[in-house]
Design a protein around this motif. Structure first.
Motif, short mmCIF file in Angstrom:
data_model
loop_
_atom_site.label_atom_id
_atom_site.label_comp_id
_atom_site.label_asym_id
_atom_site.label_seq_id
_atom_site.Cartn_x
_atom_site.Cartn_y
_atom_site.Cartn_z
N VAL A 42 0.87 -1.18 0.00
CA VAL A 42 0.00 0.00 0.00
C VAL A 42 0.90 1.23 0.00
O VAL A 42 1.76 1.39 0.88
CB VAL A 42 -0.92 0.01 1.25
CG1 VAL A 42 -1.74 1.29 1.28
CG2 VAL A 42 -1.81 -1.23 1.26
N GLU A 43 0.74 2.07 -1.01
CA GLU A 43 1.53 3.30 -1.09
C GLU A 43 0.81 4.47 -0.42
O GLU A 43 1.42 5.24 0.31
CB GLU A 43 1.84 3.63 -2.56
CG GLU A 43 2.75 2.62 -3.24
CD GLU A 43 4.16 2.60 -2.65
OE1 GLU A 43 4.59 3.57 -2.02
OE2 GLU A 43 4.84 1.55 -2.81
N TYR A 44 -0.44 4.62 -0.72
CA TYR A 44 -1.23 5.72 -0.15
C TYR A 44 -2.65 5.25 0.12
O TYR A 44 -3.15 4.36 -0.56
CB TYR A 44 -1.35 6.89 -1.14
CG TYR A 44 -0.04 7.48 -1.57
CD1 TYR A 44 0.63 8.42 -0.79
CD2 TYR A 44 0.53 7.10 -2.79
CE1 TYR A 44 1.83 8.96 -1.20
CE2 TYR A 44 1.74 7.63 -3.20
CZ TYR A 44 2.39 8.56 -2.41
OH TYR A 44 3.57 9.09 -2.80
N PHE B 40 -9.82 5.18 -1.48
CA PHE B 40 -8.95 4.53 -2.46
C PHE B 40 -7.69 4.02 -1.76
O PHE B 40 -6.98 4.79 -1.12
CB PHE B 40 -8.52 5.53 -3.54
CG PHE B 40 -9.61 5.88 -4.51
CD1 PHE B 40 -10.02 4.97 -5.48
CD2 PHE B 40 -10.24 7.12 -4.45
CE1 PHE B 40 -11.02 5.29 -6.38
CE2 PHE B 40 -11.25 7.44 -5.35
CZ PHE B 40 -11.65 6.53 -6.32
N VAL B 41 -7.44 2.71 -1.95
CA VAL B 41 -6.18 2.15 -1.47
C VAL B 41 -5.29 2.03 -2.70
O VAL B 41 -5.57 1.23 -3.61
CB VAL B 41 -6.43 0.77 -0.82
CG1 VAL B 41 -5.11 0.14 -0.41
CG2 VAL B 41 -7.37 0.90 0.38
N ILE B 42 -4.27 2.87 -2.74
CA ILE B 42 -3.40 2.91 -3.92
C ILE B 42 -2.19 2.01 -3.66
O ILE B 42 -1.44 2.24 -2.71
CB ILE B 42 -2.96 4.36 -4.23
CG1 ILE B 42 -4.22 5.25 -4.41
CG2 ILE B 42 -2.07 4.41 -5.46
CD1 ILE B 42 -3.94 6.73 -4.44
N VAL B 43 -2.04 0.99 -4.50
CA VAL B 43 -1.00 -0.02 -4.26
C VAL B 43 0.07 0.03 -5.35
O VAL B 43 -0.12 0.72 -6.37
CB VAL B 43 -1.62 -1.43 -4.18
CG1 VAL B 43 -2.56 -1.55 -2.99
CG2 VAL B 43 -2.35 -1.80 -5.49
N PRO C 230 -1.20 2.41 -9.80
CA PRO C 230 -0.74 3.76 -10.15
C PRO C 230 -0.86 4.13 -11.62
O PRO C 230 -0.48 5.23 -12.01
CB PRO C 230 0.73 3.73 -9.73
CG PRO C 230 1.10 2.31 -9.59
CD PRO C 230 -0.11 1.46 -9.63
N ILE C 231 -1.39 3.22 -12.46
CA ILE C 231 -1.43 3.49 -13.91
C ILE C 231 -2.53 4.50 -14.25
O ILE C 231 -3.58 4.54 -13.61
CB ILE C 231 -1.60 2.15 -14.67
CG1 ILE C 231 -0.25 1.42 -14.71
CG2 ILE C 231 -2.15 2.35 -16.08
CD1 ILE C 231 -0.22 0.13 -15.47
#
Ligand code: LLP
Length: 432
Positions: free
Chosen positions: A303-305, A314-317, A354-355
């Motif tokens: 998990v980045e953010y 939003f779980v940004i991975v 992240p795309i």
């Protein structure tokens, strides 16, 4: 059954904690369980034991050399669709004489390669292809073993993008035309008519469509087998797996699967098909991909953010659709679990990569444990059509792959280095 489960609060693959693999190899990371691969292969092999048979793993589902070697060591054959796949089998130490070669667009070069390698059979998908195989075989002074892929026009009731057995699809030769095609092919001097093949689609969760297809094709294969002295009948692949245990069995927890009440099993598949196939007296080939490797692999991501907008969490991975395209492409469901189990109320979340595409998501509005930056998640059932469909979109390096066996683990594909991504490119002189 698969070998990913919690021990205490930590997710394990066999006897290795997935967290320890992440610490060593980073993310995104594919992790495969060798025991699960072997177990699934053995279950199919045992179910078909009453028949003279060969399980040919469809390596389009997962073509990592270590996965292939696992199948080679178990005595399996392979269903291939390109020269590249045939070469992979060879690189993994496999026997090309146990390979069938499918696909609608085999080139002359590929046919030549396969003929020289002595493959078991070409599964031909059109008459022009049969003529081309005959021509190449004549040039090489060889006899090419061929089977025709019959399209039985049976609806497999699966996702539109992975159904193959109806006349809407490009695959095979229409049921009604097959006899005529064999009659004409029998006049081509450099062909040996070795059998008949079919495959009606992928991720089939019921036995019924297989049963209907086999019952429809049986009289035809019986007749042709007598006339042309066939050796085999291939019933294709397509056995489905449990992606969502909640849908499959109501109360099952994913790590307790299969509590499958509805989905087919190797045994229910064999109970229906073996009695139909046995009287044929032919060798039966099967081409499973997903069943063997689907639940044998996971994709681990960091998990980045976590980003809360007006409406959403939003779980940004750090994994993306370039690593696992199935949700974006087929809207498919992959269960998502944390590497460290935690209590607390679930949060409705979208897990996204992240795309720069709205389609770059792994789930939407799904109740998930609360996670924060630096936590890790595993996307389950990612062993089939996962890494093999990866790309470098957004100039992202492809993930590493690790194989676990008991308490051992090994990197079976190194993470791509970024410069590899443009290594084959160049800037023409006039631009310099
Ligand atoms: N035999 C033939 C001729 C096939 O075309 C296929 C898969 C198989 C065997 C193996 O099918 P399986 O046992 O794995 O269902 N990318 C899609 C699946 C495409 C399947 C293509 N053909 C997905 O991610 O669901």
């Amino acid at each position: 059954m698969h070998d990913f489960r919690y021990v205490g609060s930590k997710l394990y693959c066999e006897r290795v904690s997935v967290e320890s693999l992440v610490k060593r190899h980073g993310t995104p990371l594919y992790v495969y369980s060798q025991h699960t691969l072997a177990d699934h292969f053995a279950k199919l092999d045992a179910a078909l034991a009453p028949l003279d048979h060969l399980v040919c793993f469809a390596l389009k589902a997962n073509s990592n050399l270590a996965v292939l070697r696992t199948i080679v060591n178990l005595g399996g054959g392979f269903d291939t669709v390109s020269e590249g796949e045939l070469r992979r089998v060879k690189a993994a130490g496999g026997d090309l004489r146990k390979c069938v070669f499918a696909g609608v667009g085999k080139t002359e070069c590929e046919i030549e390669f396969a003929l020289r390698a002595g493959i078991y059979c070409f599964n031909a998908e059109s008459e022009p292809e049969l003529r081309r195989i005959n021509k190449v075989a004549a040039r090489l002074k060889k006899i090419a073993p061929v089977a025709v892929r019959v399209n039985p026009n049976i609806d497999a009731h699966t996702h539109a993008k992975i159904t193959t057995g109806t006349y809407e699809n490009k695959f095979g030769i229409a049921f009604e035309q097959v006899e005529g095609v064999y009659a004409r092919a029998s006049r081509l001097k450099n062909l040996r008519l070795r059998g008949l093949q079919m495959h009606i689609g992928s991720q089939l969760t019921e036995v019924k469509p297989f049963e209907l297809a086999v019952k429809k094709v049986l009289p035809l294969v019986t007749k042709l087998a007598r006339k042309y002295d066939f050796e085999f009948f291939s019933i294709g692949g397509g056995l489905g797996i449990v992606y969502d245990p909640a849908l499959d069995s109501g109360d099952a927890k994913w790590w307790e699967q299969p509590k499958a009440k509805k989905i087919l099993t190797p045994q229910s598949y064999a109970n229906t098909l073996v009695p139909l196939l046995k009287p044929l007296g032919l060798k039966i080939l099967m081409e499973p991909g997903r069943f063997i490797c689907g639940n044998a692999g996971i994709l681990v991501t960091r998990v980045e953010y976590v980003k809360r907008t007006g409406k959403k969490n939003f779980v940004i991975v750090d994994a993306a659709m370039n690593d696992l395209i199935r949700p974006a492409f087929y809207d498919s469901y992959h269960q998502i679990v944390p590497l460290t189990k935690q209590g607390g109320a679930p949060v409705s979340s979208d897990v996204v990569g992240p795309i720069c595409e709205s389609g770059d998501y792994f789930c939407k509005n799904r109740p998930l444990p609360k996670v924060g930056e630096g936590d890790h998640l595993a996307l389950l059932s990612a062993g089939a059509y996962g890494f093999v469909m990866a790309s470098n979109y957004n100039t992202r390096a492809q993930a590493a792959e690790v194989l676990v066996s008991g308490n051992k683990s090994a990197v079976v594909r190194a993470r791509q280095e970024l410069p590899e991504l443009w290594a084959g490119e160049s800037v023409p002189k006039w631009l310099k």
